[in-house]
Write an enzyme that holds these catalytic residues in place. Structure first.
Site: not given
Ligand code: AMP
Length: 588
Positions: A251, A271, A424
């Site tokens: 991630k 986004r 996540k």
């Molecule tokens: P969060 O912002 O904490 O909700 O986490 C989701 C975000 O992680 C996504 O919107 C992406 O911007 C980011 N992201 C980073 N690495 C990845 C990955 N391998 N697959 C999908 N999203 C990712």
């Protein structure tokens, strides 16, 4: 059609806080307006002339609007300014001053919607040396023929302060009721999720019915609402939830980008659907050169890289690329790489419907990898132990955690949805009881002592994506440094609202209200039942909602997120349940 019909509708919407009533009003209104006007009416209900991703704004500064109000109403500029400062709302000032003027002069032409939109489009496209004068004149012409209520909404629209509480979800409900049935709502929402264009969905529905909406397709240039991940508190639970086997990817801590690679060029969207192409022109070029398909839509994370060591740098470094000026230097000073993690469309095929493993292979086949274009590091995981090992590798590579992805046949790309197909797990989960929250600022309290007369604390809210409303979760007064405190008025005052915005539910009454627009990242020690906050009210306790204990601002303004992308009430409920489970385990 007369603009007055629309302005009266805005007025009625603004004065109801019941979502059901709002939906009923809108759905009735939508069936009564000429179908050819429906598209623009839907945009205007949200204070826009186009869908968000067009990236053009009316661009009228407060000063120009003040001038237009002053000249049309015959009120000295100084007096108009003073009223604006007192009332905090350009709409209210225009309403009052135009009202006074109307009592004295009777001559004006009725304002049609067509003329209003024509002038607004002309304001939007005015450029060149005398553009400011042109804009003021165009607005003044409209104000001259406006009733007080019409003037109120005109001035709110041109200054970007139009919020009558008609969120996208409410409009979709109203469209379903007006032109189809409630059972068809998911199909209509899908149309919105794959085009991000509410006006287009409305027009298609009114002209071609539900069948037309079902036939809507993913197209290059129309961003798709992003798929989102759920969260779980341990790697073991992640692997279990995935059925014992899943893909795990690093991630990355950067900026999510959806790239629309067309025959004639590339557009990059954030986004929240902002056009980021000018921030990452080098990435756009590299994607076009290295893409083997004629057309493709992919997603990836843009991450800043240390030019000397090749190591990944934290999020803050990539934000230098968000500053529009000096891009040539920024490209050299802050090298960026894109780590692609999904493909949604390629050469006429809607790849979003393929399961994850097939999308992943197609993504790899579609690009010549290398240089600034790479894929996320991925491994198939068969046990929690393997998952832990991969997670530690991700941290060592300076990533913030892992993203687990389902390998099942149903693991399609679900536009606009958060689900357990992606889960996540972040490093923060190990240290604190809870993850960080991205919350909308809905109010400010004036400080005391050193902060007297200035904003000292903020009222923060989460977004309820089922109702389209904001519920408060904390009063935030910690984590602000002097620079941030000083910058607060500039950041927030554009969104001042005379009264509680109709989309906000709150029991605490701040010194001033803001339309939910600015999103800040907040960490907290714990989520608790709170009688003074309104998020998830009635869900865990009949008279209370959920609140954050010891909230602290992390220093990160999430300008990549809009209010509707902030942490949802649903997520906070889930985090609360996880925390309670964890606590009861600790007590065993
Ligand atoms: P969060 O912002 O904490 O909700 O986490 C989701 C975000 O992680 C996504 O919107 C992406 O911007 C980011 N992201 C980073 N690495 C990845 C990955 N391998 N697959 C999908 N999203 C990712």
């Amino acid at each position: 059609m007369l603009y007055s019909e629309l302005a009266e509708q805005f007025d009625a919407l603004e004065h109801t806080s019941s979502r059901l009533e709002m939906t009923a009003m809108l759905s009735h209104f939508f069936t009564t307006v000429p179908p050819e006007n429906l598209r623009i009416i839907v945009y205007l209900c949200q204070g826009k002339l186009h869908p968000d991703f067009y990236g053009v704004e009316l661009g009228m500064s407060d000063k120009l609007v003040l001038k237009a109000i002053s000249s049309t109403s015959g009120t000295p500029l100084k007096e108009t300014e003073k009223m604006w400062t007192l009332m905090g709302d350009p709409g209210a000032v225009a309403e009052q001053l135009i009202g006074k003027k109307k009592q004295m002069t009777l001559f004006s032409e009725p304002l049609t919607l067509e003329r209003m939109v024509k002038n607004l489009l002309a304001i939007e496209s005015a450029d060149g040396r005398d553009s400011q004068t042109k804009k003021t004149k165009l607005l003044a012409q409209l104000l001259h023929d406006s009733s007080p209520i019409e003037a109120r909404y005109l001035c709110r629209i041109v200054t970007g302060r139009m919020r009558v509480g008609a969120g996208s979800m409410t409009i979709l409900d109203a469209l379903a009721d007006a032109f189809a049935n409630r059972e068809d709502r998911p199909e209509i929402e899908r149309g919105f999720n794959i085009t991000c264009d509410l006006g287009l969905v409305a027009e298609t529905l009114a002209e071609k019915g539900l069948e037309g909406v079902k036939e809507m397709k993913i197209t290059i240039g129309n961003p798709i609402k992003v798929m989102l991940a759920e969260r779980l508190p341990s790697i073991t639970q992640v692997v279990e939830k995935m059925g014992g086997r899943c893909a795990m990817e690093y991630k990355y801590d950067g900026i999510r980008v959806q790239a629309h690679i067309g025959k004639d060029g590339v557009k990059l969207y954030s986004r929240r659907l902002e056009d980021l192409t000018s921030n990452f022109p080098d990435i756009a070029d590299a994607l076009r050169k290295q893409c083997k398909a004629e057309e493709a839509i992919i997603e990836g994370e843009c991450v800043a890289i240390d030019g000397k060591t090749g190591e990944m740098l934290p999020f803050q470094s990539v934000t230098h690329r968000r500053k529009k000026h000096g891009m040539e230097n920024a490209i050299k000073e802050f090298p960026v790489k894109i780590f692609m993690f999904d493909i949604i469309y390629s050469d006429g095929i809607d790849v979003s419907l393929y399961p994850y493993p097939e999308r992943r292979s197609r993504l790899g086949e579609t690009f010549d990898l290398g240089g600034q274009v790479d894929m996320t590091t991925m491994r198939i995981i068969d046990s929690p132990e393997e998952g832990e090992e991969f997670f530690n590798e991700a941290l060592a590579a300076k990533c913030e955690g892992i993203m687990a992805k389902s390998l099942y046949q149903d693991s399609v790309y679900r536009a606009g949805s958060r689900g357990f197909l992606w889960i996540k797990y972040k490093k923060d989960y190990e240290a604190a009881l809870t993850d960080s929250f991205d919350l909308a600022v809905v109010g400010a309290f004036f400080g005391m002592g050193k902060r007297a007369g200035k904003y000292g604390a903020l009222l923060m809210a989460a977004y309820d994506d089922e109702t389209g409303r904001f519920g408060t979760v904390c009063k935030l007064g910690t984590g602000f440094d002097d620079a941030f405190l000083a910058s607060m008025p500039e950041l927030l005052d554009k969104y001042l609202s005379e009264e509680r915005p109709s989309s906000v539910d709150a029991k605490m009454i701040p010194g001033v209200w803001f339309d939910p627009t600015v999103v800040l990242e907040v960490v907290a020690a714990e989520i608790s039942i709170s009688p003074i906050h309104t998020a998830a009210e009635g869900m865990f306790n009949s008279d209370a909602g959920l609140g954050l204990r010891f909230p602290r601002f992390t220093g990160r303004v999430r300008d990549d997120k809009g209010p509707e992308q902030c942490t949802t009430v649903h997520e906070i409920c889930e985090m609360y349940e996880l925390q309670e489970k964890k606590d009861s385990r600790l007590g065993e």
